[in-house]
Motif scaffolding. Structure first.
Motif, PDB file in Angstrom:
ATOM      1  N   ARG A  28     -41.977  38.215  18.255  1.00 21.88           N
ATOM      2  CA  ARG A  28     -42.470  37.698  17.110  1.00 21.88           C
ATOM      3  C   ARG A  28     -41.009  38.274  16.008  1.00 21.88           C
ATOM      4  O   ARG A  28     -40.484  39.180  15.828  1.00 21.88           O
ATOM      5  CB  ARG A  28     -43.521  39.338  16.571  1.00 21.88           C
ATOM      6  N   GLN A  29     -40.908  37.114  14.979  1.00 23.19           N
ATOM      7  CA  GLN A  29     -39.947  36.914  13.873  1.00 23.19           C
ATOM      8  C   GLN A  29     -40.262  37.469  13.166  1.00 23.19           C
ATOM      9  O   GLN A  29     -42.202  37.890  12.910  1.00 23.19           O
ATOM     10  CB  GLN A  29     -40.205  35.895  14.006  1.00 23.19           C
ATOM     11  N   ALA A  30     -39.547  38.240  12.063  1.00 25.31           N
ATOM     12  CA  ALA A  30     -40.271  39.208  10.697  1.00 25.31           C
ATOM     13  C   ALA A  30     -41.403  38.129  10.123  1.00 25.31           C
ATOM     14  O   ALA A  30     -41.025  37.194   9.580  1.00 25.31           O
ATOM     15  CB  ALA A  30     -38.521  39.259  10.236  1.00 25.31           C
ATOM     16  N   LEU A  39     -52.548  38.270   6.720  1.00 28.79           N
ATOM     17  CA  LEU A  39     -53.570  37.721   8.135  1.00 28.79           C
ATOM     18  C   LEU A  39     -52.751  37.843   9.458  1.00 28.79           C
ATOM     19  O   LEU A  39     -53.347  37.500  10.262  1.00 28.79           O
ATOM     20  CB  LEU A  39     -53.772  35.938   7.206  1.00 28.79           C
ATOM     21  N   ASP A  40     -51.310  37.865   9.219  1.00 33.49           N
ATOM     22  CA  ASP A  40     -50.496  37.978  10.396  1.00 33.49           C
ATOM     23  C   ASP A  40     -50.637  39.406  11.071  1.00 33.49           C
ATOM     24  O   ASP A  40     -50.482  39.623  11.986  1.00 33.49           O
ATOM     25  CB  ASP A  40     -49.046  37.325   9.958  1.00 33.49           C
ATOM     26  N   GLN A  41     -51.032  40.230  10.206  1.00 32.45           N
ATOM     27  CA  GLN A  41     -51.128  41.637  11.044  1.00 32.45           C
ATOM     28  C   GLN A  41     -52.145  41.935  11.975  1.00 32.45           C
ATOM     29  O   GLN A  41     -53.119  40.890  12.204  1.00 32.45           O
ATOM     30  CB  GLN A  41     -51.909  42.789   9.742  1.00 32.45           C
ATOM     31  N   GLY A  42     -51.871  42.074  12.621  1.00 31.53           N
ATOM     32  CA  GLY A  42     -52.275  42.455  14.325  1.00 31.53           C
ATOM     33  C   GLY A  42     -52.257  41.243  15.304  1.00 31.53           C
ATOM     34  O   GLY A  42     -52.562  41.032  16.259  1.00 31.53           O
ATOM     35  N   ASN A  43     -51.715  40.668  14.815  1.00 35.40           N
ATOM     36  CA  ASN A  43     -51.113  39.264  15.948  1.00 35.40           C
ATOM     37  C   ASN A  43     -50.600  38.254  15.542  1.00 35.40           C
ATOM     38  O   ASN A  43     -50.184  37.509  15.456  1.00 35.40           O
ATOM     39  CB  ASN A  43     -52.694  37.638  15.422  1.00 35.40           C
ATOM     40  N   LEU A  45     -48.870  36.285  17.996  1.00 36.39           N
ATOM     41  CA  LEU A  45     -49.202  35.081  18.736  1.00 36.39           C
ATOM     42  C   LEU A  45     -49.255  33.882  17.369  1.00 36.39           C
ATOM     43  O   LEU A  45     -48.574  32.529  18.052  1.00 36.39           O
ATOM     44  CB  LEU A  45     -50.951  34.872  19.088  1.00 36.39           C
ATOM     45  N   LEU A  46     -49.406  34.475  16.265  1.00 33.13           N
ATOM     46  CA  LEU A  46     -49.140  33.550  14.921  1.00 33.13           C
ATOM     47  C   LEU A  46     -48.314  32.619  14.820  1.00 33.13           C
ATOM     48  O   LEU A  46     -47.933  31.976  14.393  1.00 33.13           O
ATOM     49  CB  LEU A  46     -49.793  34.023  13.882  1.00 33.13           C
TER      50      LEU A  46
END
Length: 172
Positions: A28-30, A39-43, A45-46
């Protein structure tokens, strides 16, 4: 020729077609600060979403509909990253019918019902020959069940297939 009322619906899965699972994707990138960060917290894969896919899907000129287990979370986490508006979501039943033919995907019957005799495209990474046979026998409208390689996601070749099918469907 297909009338405007019969324009194909495009059912879109997230995992596989939009979030590929190939090994070429690194860590994962920063996370960029802003509204999408929460919304990105915990995923992680986004980060695999390709932003250019959204405009290409919109350019197909069809009614896009989420057909994913992400349900409305696709509108919250995926659509903004792809530049898509809020899309309708297929609501899945709590239990799947036990009388389905062996090999029929659990989504297939529900997508045919949702299409309600209209032409449709279904983009997913789990479509099988049984799904194609069942839809051909049960759905009176035109349909394209397009299986995407889950390791690559939607590619230029996939978009060529979609465009060719839409062109041919418009002539019928």
């Amino acid at each position: 020729m297909t009338s405007a009322a019969e324009r194909p619906v495009l059912f879109l899965d997230v995992d596989g077609p939009l979030i590929p699972f190939g090994t070429s994707y690194g860590p994962r990138q920063a996370t960029v600060s802003g509204s999408s960060a929460s919304l990105d917290q915990g995923n992680p894969l986004l980060d695999r979403l390709a932003p250019g896919i959204g405009p290409r899907l919109l350019a197909l000129g069809r009614r896009l509909v989420w057909a994913t287990t992400w349900m409305d979370d696709a509108n919250e986490a995926v659509a903004p990253r792809l530049g898509l508006p809020k899309l309708p979501v297929v609501e899945w039943p709590d239990a799947c019918a036990d009388d389905s033919p062996r090999g029929l995907h659990w989504k297939t019957r529900h997508l045919v019902e949702w299409a309600d005799r209209r032409p449709f495209i279904w983009i997913d990474d789990e479509i099988s020959a049984m799904d194609r046979l069942w839809v051909a026998a049960q759905h009176p409208g035109q349909s394209l069940l397009h299986r995407v390689d889950r390791t690559k996601g939607l590619t230029d070749a996939d978009f060529s297939t979609l465009t060719d099918w839409l062109r041919a469907a418009a002539r019928r």
